[in-house]
Design an enzyme around this catalytic site. Structure first.
Site, PDB file in Angstrom:
ATOM      1  CB  THR A 128       6.941   2.070  -4.551  1.00  0.00           C
ATOM      2  OG1 THR A 128       7.021   1.018  -5.512  1.00  0.00           O
ATOM      3  CG2 THR A 128       5.500   2.523  -4.441  1.00  0.00           C
ATOM      4  CD1 TRP A 132       1.016   0.336 -10.005  1.00  0.00           C
ATOM      5  CD2 TRP A 132      -0.227   0.555 -11.839  1.00  0.00           C
ATOM      6  NE1 TRP A 132      -0.222  -0.192  -9.734  1.00  0.00           N
ATOM      7  CE2 TRP A 132      -1.000  -0.070 -10.844  1.00  0.00           C
ATOM      8  CE3 TRP A 132      -0.794   0.775 -13.089  1.00  0.00           C
ATOM      9  CZ2 TRP A 132      -2.314  -0.454 -11.063  1.00  0.00           C
ATOM     10  CZ3 TRP A 132      -2.115   0.399 -13.297  1.00  0.00           C
ATOM     11  CH2 TRP A 132      -2.853  -0.207 -12.294  1.00  0.00           C
ATOM     12  CE1 TYR A 178       8.520   0.012  -8.419  1.00  0.00           C
ATOM     13  CE2 TYR A 178       9.897  -1.925  -8.034  1.00  0.00           C
ATOM     14  CZ  TYR A 178       9.122  -0.885  -7.558  1.00  0.00           C
ATOM     15  OH  TYR A 178       8.951  -0.727  -6.204  1.00  0.00           O
ATOM     16  CD1 TRP A 191      -1.456  -0.127  -4.534  1.00  0.00           C
ATOM     17  CD2 TRP A 191       0.188   0.487  -5.912  1.00  0.00           C
ATOM     18  NE1 TRP A 191      -0.256  -0.462  -3.951  1.00  0.00           N
ATOM     19  CE2 TRP A 191       0.768  -0.094  -4.758  1.00  0.00           C
ATOM     20  CE3 TRP A 191       1.033   0.951  -6.914  1.00  0.00           C
ATOM     21  CZ2 TRP A 191       2.140  -0.227  -4.588  1.00  0.00           C
ATOM     22  CZ3 TRP A 191       2.397   0.823  -6.747  1.00  0.00           C
ATOM     23  CH2 TRP A 191       2.937   0.237  -5.601  1.00  0.00           C
ATOM     24  CG  ASP A 218       4.488  -6.064  -3.741  1.00  0.00           C
ATOM     25  OD1 ASP A 218       5.729  -6.126  -3.646  1.00  0.00           O
ATOM     26  OD2 ASP A 218       3.816  -6.959  -4.280  1.00  0.00           O
ATOM     27  CG  ASP A 242       5.278   1.166  -9.175  1.00  0.00           C
ATOM     28  OD1 ASP A 242       5.338   1.130  -7.925  1.00  0.00           O
ATOM     29  OD2 ASP A 242       4.766   0.259  -9.860  1.00  0.00           O
TER      30      ASP A 242
HETATM   31  N1  ABN Z   1       4.110  -1.814  -8.077  1.00  0.00           N
HETATM   32  C1  ABN Z   1       5.292  -2.396  -7.647  1.00  0.00           C
HETATM   33  C2  ABN Z   1       5.733  -3.525  -8.510  1.00  0.00           C
HETATM   34  C3  ABN Z   1       6.599  -3.262  -9.558  1.00  0.00           C
HETATM   35  C4  ABN Z   1       7.031  -4.290 -10.369  1.00  0.00           C
HETATM   36  C5  ABN Z   1       6.557  -5.575 -10.150  1.00  0.00           C
HETATM   37  C6  ABN Z   1       5.675  -5.825  -9.096  1.00  0.00           C
HETATM   38  C7  ABN Z   1       5.251  -4.784  -8.260  1.00  0.00           C
END
Ligand code: ABN
Length: 169
Positions: free
Chosen positions: A159, A146, A156, A95, A70, A114
């Site tokens: 990923t 994360w 972020y 994860w 995700d 991430d």
């Molecule tokens: N682990 C991915 C993510 C990052 C920021 C917000 C939601 C999901």
């Protein structure tokens, strides 16, 4: 009885005098339970895979190892399937998911990591969520930022997806 037998016998007798049976069982139980729970920890599993063979379109959300992802695919953001783009760093916590590789039929354990330190990449958003669990099972939850565990101010970016093992059974 040789010298080593005598030393071992003396050592076991002194251990038996000083340690009760109950505390011995308690320590052994602690070791067993502690050892068994170590593989469950959601930390830093993704750091090992440095390169991976290209076996599909890594910029497509349908690529096999993105089954539980995700986020934005780092392969569209200046990085690769396994490496963070320049200027970002992997979060210390990952994860995990289990994805089946269609060509060999095996289930692989994938660590999703991430990459942090730049604002959201915004390209190749991919949300597949196979076997995603609620956030109270954090090592199996993908809908968490994360980067909270990184030095990069929680920003972020994207990923990466690294193979960390083959699922048995
Ligand atoms: N682990 C991915 C993510 C990052 C920021 C917000 C939601 C999901």
């Amino acid at each position: 009885m040789n010298r080593y037998d005598r030393i071992f016998e003396r050592w076991s007798r002194s251990l038996a005098k000083g340690v009760s049976r109950r505390s011995m069982i308690r320590s052994l139980g602690g070791l067993l339970i502690g050892g068994a729970s170590l593989p469950l920890l959601p930390v830093a599993r993704g750091q090992n895979e440095t390169s991976a063979p290209t076996d599909g379109d890594v910029k497509s959300c349908d690529y096999w190892r993105y089954c539980a992802i995700d986020g934005f695919l780092c392969s569209c953001c200046g990085g690769s399937v396994t490496t963070c783009p320049p200027g970002t760093e992997p979060a210390p916590i990952t994860w995990v998911g289990t994805c089946r590789h269609a060509s060999d039929g095996k289930d692989y354990i994938i660590a999703y990591n991430d990459c942090c330190g730049k604002s959201a990449c915004g390209r190749c958003q991919c949300t597949r969520n196979e076997r995603d669990r609620p956030t109270y099972v954090p090592y199996l939850a993908n809908d968490l930022n994360w980067c909270v565990g990184s030095n990069s101010n929680v920003a972020y970016h994207c990923t990466v997806s690294r193979i960390v093992g083959v699922a048995e059974g």
